[in-house]
Design a protein around this motif. Sequence first.
Motif, short mmCIF file in Angstrom:
data_model
loop_
_atom_site.label_atom_id
_atom_site.label_comp_id
_atom_site.label_asym_id
_atom_site.label_seq_id
_atom_site.Cartn_x
_atom_site.Cartn_y
_atom_site.Cartn_z
N UNK A 41 0.81 -1.21 0.00
CA UNK A 41 0.00 0.00 0.00
C UNK A 41 0.84 1.26 0.00
N UNK A 42 0.19 2.42 0.17
CA UNK A 42 0.91 3.70 0.11
C UNK A 42 1.86 3.89 1.29
N UNK A 43 2.79 4.83 1.17
CA UNK A 43 3.75 5.10 2.24
C UNK A 43 3.09 5.79 3.44
N UNK A 44 3.77 5.80 4.59
CA UNK A 44 3.17 6.36 5.82
C UNK A 44 2.98 7.87 5.79
N UNK A 45 3.62 8.56 4.85
CA UNK A 45 3.41 10.01 4.75
C UNK A 45 2.01 10.36 4.28
N UNK A 46 1.30 9.41 3.70
CA UNK A 46 -0.04 9.68 3.17
C UNK A 46 -1.04 10.05 4.27
N UNK A 47 -1.13 9.30 5.37
CA UNK A 47 -2.10 9.69 6.41
C UNK A 47 -1.91 11.11 6.94
N UNK A 48 -0.65 11.54 7.04
CA UNK A 48 -0.40 12.90 7.53
C UNK A 48 -0.99 13.93 6.57
N UNK A 49 -0.88 13.69 5.29
CA UNK A 49 -1.45 14.61 4.31
C UNK A 49 -2.98 14.55 4.32
N UNK A 74 5.09 19.85 -7.29
CA UNK A 74 5.84 18.67 -6.88
C UNK A 74 6.05 17.71 -8.06
N UNK A 75 5.04 17.59 -8.91
CA UNK A 75 5.17 16.71 -10.07
C UNK A 75 6.13 17.29 -11.11
N UNK A 76 6.13 18.60 -11.27
CA UNK A 76 7.11 19.22 -12.17
C UNK A 76 8.53 18.94 -11.69
N UNK A 77 8.74 19.05 -10.38
CA UNK A 77 10.06 18.77 -9.82
C UNK A 77 10.45 17.32 -10.06
N UNK A 78 9.50 16.42 -9.88
CA UNK A 78 9.77 15.00 -10.12
C UNK A 78 10.13 14.75 -11.58
N UNK A 79 9.37 15.31 -12.52
CA UNK A 79 9.64 15.11 -13.94
C UNK A 79 11.03 15.61 -14.33
N UNK A 297 -1.48 12.09 -2.75
CA UNK A 297 -0.38 12.04 -3.71
C UNK A 297 0.81 12.87 -3.23
N UNK A 298 0.54 14.00 -2.59
CA UNK A 298 1.63 14.80 -2.01
C UNK A 298 2.40 13.98 -0.99
N UNK A 299 1.68 13.21 -0.17
CA UNK A 299 2.35 12.35 0.80
C UNK A 299 3.21 11.30 0.13
N UNK A 300 2.70 10.71 -0.96
CA UNK A 300 3.47 9.71 -1.69
C UNK A 300 4.75 10.31 -2.25
N UNK A 301 4.65 11.50 -2.81
CA UNK A 301 5.83 12.14 -3.39
C UNK A 301 6.82 12.56 -2.31
N UNK A 302 6.35 12.85 -1.11
CA UNK A 302 7.27 13.13 -0.01
C UNK A 302 8.12 11.90 0.29
N UNK A 303 7.49 10.74 0.27
CA UNK A 303 8.24 9.50 0.47
C UNK A 303 9.21 9.28 -0.69
N UNK A 304 8.74 9.55 -1.88
CA UNK A 304 9.60 9.54 -3.05
C UNK A 304 9.95 8.16 -3.59
N UNK A 305 10.81 8.16 -4.55
CA UNK A 305 11.16 6.95 -5.27
C UNK A 305 11.83 5.91 -4.38
N UNK A 306 12.48 6.36 -3.32
CA UNK A 306 13.14 5.43 -2.42
C UNK A 306 12.15 4.42 -1.85
N UNK A 307 10.97 4.91 -1.48
CA UNK A 307 9.94 4.01 -0.96
C UNK A 307 9.60 2.94 -1.99
N UNK A 308 9.44 3.34 -3.23
CA UNK A 308 9.08 2.40 -4.29
C UNK A 308 10.20 1.39 -4.53
N UNK A 309 11.43 1.86 -4.55
CA UNK A 309 12.55 0.98 -4.87
C UNK A 309 12.70 -0.13 -3.84
N UNK A 310 12.42 0.17 -2.58
CA UNK A 310 12.48 -0.87 -1.55
C UNK A 310 11.49 -1.99 -1.85
#
Length: 413
Positions: A41-49, A74-79, A297-310
């Motif tokens: 599921x989504x990263x833990x930063x999501x509930x805070x958002x 945030x999405x522009x920064x990611x791209x 989605x803002x919470x997910x991007x705060x976690x970032x790609x590192x969360x996904x890579x794990x």
Amino acid sequence: MLLSPSRRMQAVQAPIIPIVGDLVRSHPGTISLGQGVVWYGPPPQVPAQIARFLSDNENHKYKPVSGIPPLVEALKTKLKAENGIAESPLTKETAGTEAGATSPSRGRGEPEGTRLLVTAGGNMGFMNAVLAIADPGDEVILPTPFYFNHEMAIVMANCRPVLVPTDARYHLRLDALESAITPRTRAIVTVSPNNPTGAVYSEAELRAVNELCRQRGIYHISDEAYEYFTYGTTHFSPASLADAAAHTISLFSLSKAYGFASWRVGYMLIPQHLDDAVRKIQDTILICPPVISQFAALGALEAGRTYCQEKLRGIAEVRQIVLGELQQLGSLCIVPPAEGAFYVLLKVDTKLDAMTMVERLIKEHGVAVIPGNAFGMLDGCYLRVAYGALQKETVAAGIGRLVKGLKLLALGS
């Protein structure tokens, strides 16, 4: 006069995932290798958002049609950081261009701006794109196997999907794509990493398609929903090319990498001249992307790609197990390389058609896959196997049932 659905909608294929889902529910205990979801599921930063969203009553009102500014930024920064794509600013020349221009190439050689919009998932981004660029009777080129919702969207728009076969490894054939272009062609669609095959198109392939589109005055729709899911190869975004802005439509999704499927958050980067058209479509269909999902989605991007890579390391291990087990089928089954996403598209040597094979695998062997005819593969028995929802602890049971079932059903056909 009899009441009936429109002829347009009767021409659209029935969505296969709910059909197979109903079969699975009617046979309790079935392990599903069908729908393309991940196990986490989504990263833990999501509930805070989400808490931030709930703390401000203004968030329950309509927000901008293109997305809330913090998420857009945030999405522009990611791209820029991950895809090498910088949003091109609006230029004086572009400012004088009519929105909804009929050609992606304005012909004067000047730069064109781009715009980012948040969408309710990647599928909505694709529907936005088709409605914005095509008129009834226009054509959109789909390499086969295609993603079934793309083909369905094109038919819904009263347009014609033009199906172009890929090679034996499910990679693009530039000569075939070029031969398929007609005066009615509006776009070529690429999906990389690919659903349903797992193929990852090389930078050279995607550069060639993007250049072909530029030369022929058509759009390149690049679906990159599985951008993080690559194994020993690299994802490439065509919109990062220097001269791509005026004719490239890029589609992205948070559903897969962040375990975010039900939140329905995606985004699209489009040429500036399509901005008015896409805003009209999006405003009509949903007014604005769901705001609570945008905060998530803002919470997910705060976690970032590192969360996904794990998480992806675990999926990569499952992939190796799946491919290894499928080798047991030998000549009964062709298993092309699957360098990305979390799919394998099998071709089974059997007299059974794909849907019959799917039904019997569920009823007799307790395992579900998706028939290849939904993806345009009508010549033979093709099956899409999705392994993203499996963990190492459960992969043996699911793939074991599939291998056993395919052996018995193929040999007995």
